[in-house]
Design a protein around this motif. Sequence first.
Motif, PDB file in Angstrom:
ATOM      1  N   THR A 132      11.781  14.056  -0.394  1.00  0.00           N
ATOM      2  CA  THR A 132      11.343  13.582   1.137  1.00  0.00           C
ATOM      3  C   THR A 132      10.631  12.175   1.060  1.00  0.00           C
ATOM      4  O   THR A 132      11.225  11.182   1.749  1.00  0.00           O
ATOM      5  N   VAL A 133       9.868  12.123   0.099  1.00  0.00           N
ATOM      6  CA  VAL A 133       9.176  10.842  -0.071  1.00  0.00           C
ATOM      7  C   VAL A 133      10.010   9.866  -0.459  1.00  0.00           C
ATOM      8  O   VAL A 133       9.940   8.573   0.127  1.00  0.00           O
ATOM      9  N   PHE A 134      11.155  10.037  -1.754  1.00  0.00           N
ATOM     10  CA  PHE A 134      11.729   9.048  -1.910  1.00  0.00           C
ATOM     11  C   PHE A 134      12.664   8.588  -0.884  1.00  0.00           C
ATOM     12  O   PHE A 134      13.020   7.477  -0.747  1.00  0.00           O
ATOM     13  N   THR A 135      13.230   9.530  -0.270  1.00  0.00           N
ATOM     14  CA  THR A 135      14.314   9.274   0.859  1.00  0.00           C
ATOM     15  C   THR A 135      13.516   8.190   2.093  1.00  0.00           C
ATOM     16  O   THR A 135      14.093   7.282   2.645  1.00  0.00           O
ATOM     17  N   GLU A 136      12.343   9.001   2.349  1.00  0.00           N
ATOM     18  CA  GLU A 136      11.544   8.163   3.596  1.00  0.00           C
ATOM     19  C   GLU A 136      11.120   6.993   3.405  1.00  0.00           C
ATOM     20  O   GLU A 136      11.124   5.721   3.888  1.00  0.00           O
ATOM     21  N   ASP A 137      10.437   6.922   2.031  1.00  0.00           N
ATOM     22  CA  ASP A 137       9.495   5.573   1.527  1.00  0.00           C
ATOM     23  C   ASP A 137      10.260   4.746   0.713  1.00  0.00           C
ATOM     24  O   ASP A 137       9.612   3.665   0.544  1.00  0.00           O
ATOM     25  N   ILE A 138      11.479   5.043   0.226  1.00  0.00           N
ATOM     26  CA  ILE A 138      12.125   4.430  -0.779  1.00  0.00           C
ATOM     27  C   ILE A 138      13.380   3.667  -0.285  1.00  0.00           C
ATOM     28  O   ILE A 138      13.697   2.486   0.160  1.00  0.00           O
ATOM     29  N   TYR A 139      14.458   4.856  -0.204  1.00  0.00           N
ATOM     30  CA  TYR A 139      15.606   4.592   0.317  1.00  0.00           C
ATOM     31  C   TYR A 139      15.846   4.042   1.627  1.00  0.00           C
ATOM     32  O   TYR A 139      16.186   3.097   1.954  1.00  0.00           O
TER      33      TYR A 139
ATOM     34  N   ALA B 206       1.056  -1.156   0.139  1.00  0.00           N
ATOM     35  CA  ALA B 206       0.153   0.045  -0.116  1.00  0.00           C
ATOM     36  C   ALA B 206       0.847   1.258   0.011  1.00  0.00           C
ATOM     37  O   ALA B 206       0.507   2.148  -0.935  1.00  0.00           O
ATOM     38  N   ARG B 207       1.991   1.198   0.931  1.00  0.00           N
ATOM     39  CA  ARG B 207       2.737   2.309   0.840  1.00  0.00           C
ATOM     40  C   ARG B 207       3.597   2.645  -0.234  1.00  0.00           C
ATOM     41  O   ARG B 207       3.501   3.640  -0.812  1.00  0.00           O
ATOM     42  N   THR B 208       4.036   1.568  -1.208  1.00  0.00           N
ATOM     43  CA  THR B 208       4.809   1.449  -2.362  1.00  0.00           C
ATOM     44  C   THR B 208       3.797   2.120  -3.419  1.00  0.00           C
ATOM     45  O   THR B 208       4.208   2.954  -4.206  1.00  0.00           O
ATOM     46  N   TYR B 209       2.652   1.501  -3.375  1.00  0.00           N
ATOM     47  CA  TYR B 209       1.642   1.763  -4.267  1.00  0.00           C
ATOM     48  C   TYR B 209       1.185   3.483  -4.370  1.00  0.00           C
ATOM     49  O   TYR B 209       1.379   4.235  -5.576  1.00  0.00           O
ATOM     50  N   VAL B 210       0.956   3.941  -3.334  1.00  0.00           N
ATOM     51  CA  VAL B 210       0.899   5.380  -3.098  1.00  0.00           C
ATOM     52  C   VAL B 210       1.929   6.295  -3.547  1.00  0.00           C
ATOM     53  O   VAL B 210       1.822   7.320  -4.005  1.00  0.00           O
ATOM     54  N   VAL B 211       3.156   5.868  -3.075  1.00  0.00           N
ATOM     55  CA  VAL B 211       4.326   6.663  -3.298  1.00  0.00           C
ATOM     56  C   VAL B 211       4.618   6.775  -4.799  1.00  0.00           C
ATOM     57  O   VAL B 211       4.829   7.752  -5.370  1.00  0.00           O
ATOM     58  N   ILE B 212       4.379   5.461  -5.539  1.00  0.00           N
ATOM     59  CA  ILE B 212       4.446   5.611  -6.971  1.00  0.00           C
ATOM     60  C   ILE B 212       3.591   6.685  -7.776  1.00  0.00           C
ATOM     61  O   ILE B 212       3.676   7.676  -8.621  1.00  0.00           O
TER      62      ILE B 212
END
Length: 516
Positions: free
Chosen positions: A378-385, A118-124
């Motif tokens: 911010t989203v890339f760093t927190e939710d992906i990296y 769910a987190r990954t989907y919304v981030v995309i």
Amino acid sequence: MTNLPILDIAIIIAYLIAMVLVGVYFSRRNTSADEFTRAAGRIPGWAIGISIYATFLSSNTFLGVPGKAFGGNWNAFVFSLSMPLAAWFATKYFVPFYRSTEEVSAYTNLEKRFGTWARTYVVICFLSTQLARIGSIFFGISLTLQALTGYSMVTIMVVTGICIVIYTVMGGIEAVIWTEVVQGVLKTLGAVIIIYLVVNEVPGGFSDILRVGSAENKFSLGTVDFDFVQSSFWVVLLYGFFINLNNFGMDQNYVQRYHAATSATEANKSVWLCVWIYVPVSLLFFTIGTCLYTYYMQHPELLQSIKLQAASEQLGLAKNRAEVAQLAATMKPSDYADKVMPHFMVHMIPTGLLGLIVSAILSAAMSTISSGMNASATVFTEDIYKRYFNPTSTEKNSLKTLYIATVVVGLIGMLCGIAMIGVKSLLDVWWTLSGIFAGGMLGLFLLGLISKKATNKDALVGTILGVLVILWMSFSYLLPVQYDYLRYPLHANMIIVVGTLSIFLAGNISQKLRRQ
């Protein structure tokens, strides 16, 4: 710059240098990721409110809204009228929720609620929305500056992009917010100056504008019939409510500002301040469009030059004078609406003021782009990296990743802007793209927030069905003629409405069926 007087060039350069210096000034405080992403929660609510307003008032508004009013009517103003309802919902439910979690990313809690997917989907979805938005704004600003300077749109995007990247990377969210405060004031002043200059050029002043606007039905907000096939009052109202609820409720650009506020009360005040400023100012931009329509209808020779320019650009290199004239003769106002404001600026705004107006349009673009770049990084760093690559990242590594991600997002956004060169309506492109990408986010978030008994499986079922519905609505127009009956029948702005409700309702139905 080839067409602008020296004084105007000096004003624009001074503005760009000032924005970069703001980034340099605040760079001294960016010693941690927390400073870069939420300024350690020390920004007053009034500054955040003006910052949110400046983010809303992008170059899409500065150029696209007068274009819509020129080419059509005030139907799109209904979008602004939906903002108070969305703001009420956001300040009652979303802002307290985010302040209680203290998670800088708007999407971290979706993983706790429904799982990693769910987190990954919304981030995309969010990153796709931001790139589309940044691209449309780069395109809008280059469209205006090309008319003023003669430089290519690509060159303009690169130069302005470099300045935005410098102050956004160096200053972080604090530089973004305080530059947006200045930019919010500057772009509002620019709008007031433009409307004064246009009205001053119309022989009969506002009385002529009211007469022509009424005769041409320019002040219409759209049909109030429950018609969801064309852009009726209700289509734009529903679209506006869902988009604004998405903005205020789960867009990282705004959520990050809630965390930067000194308290939850100040964060709520910032949302309402944005609404009470934006609604009347957006009305000002629709008025500019109607004023421009009246002015150019009274000056057909100027209108003809705009048509010829639009026809020449549409035909491209493979054209001759006769083909251009033939195409220009068949053009409707909506076909060249986005070129009217730049034309008026080039020919009718006096030296000195023109530099100020261009700076205002630059500020409209820069505030939204810098905000989107910071939020995306911010989203890339927190939710992906930090989620997938380096969960134990140090402050130094996180800050370095934020810097790199900010630059990358800016570069990709520029490429998206270059890809949009040639579109007819800037506002239509942005509304369509935002509806497609945002439609898949809000439904899932509402499901998690409202439906307390919905599980991971229910959310997955709802999201899959919702995405299929969104894909059908977005691309069914490509079906061959013999499959017309399978095409999506409603207006494109209903995509976010139907998509959001599809995910929310499918998730709830799955929950009830599972329990039975």
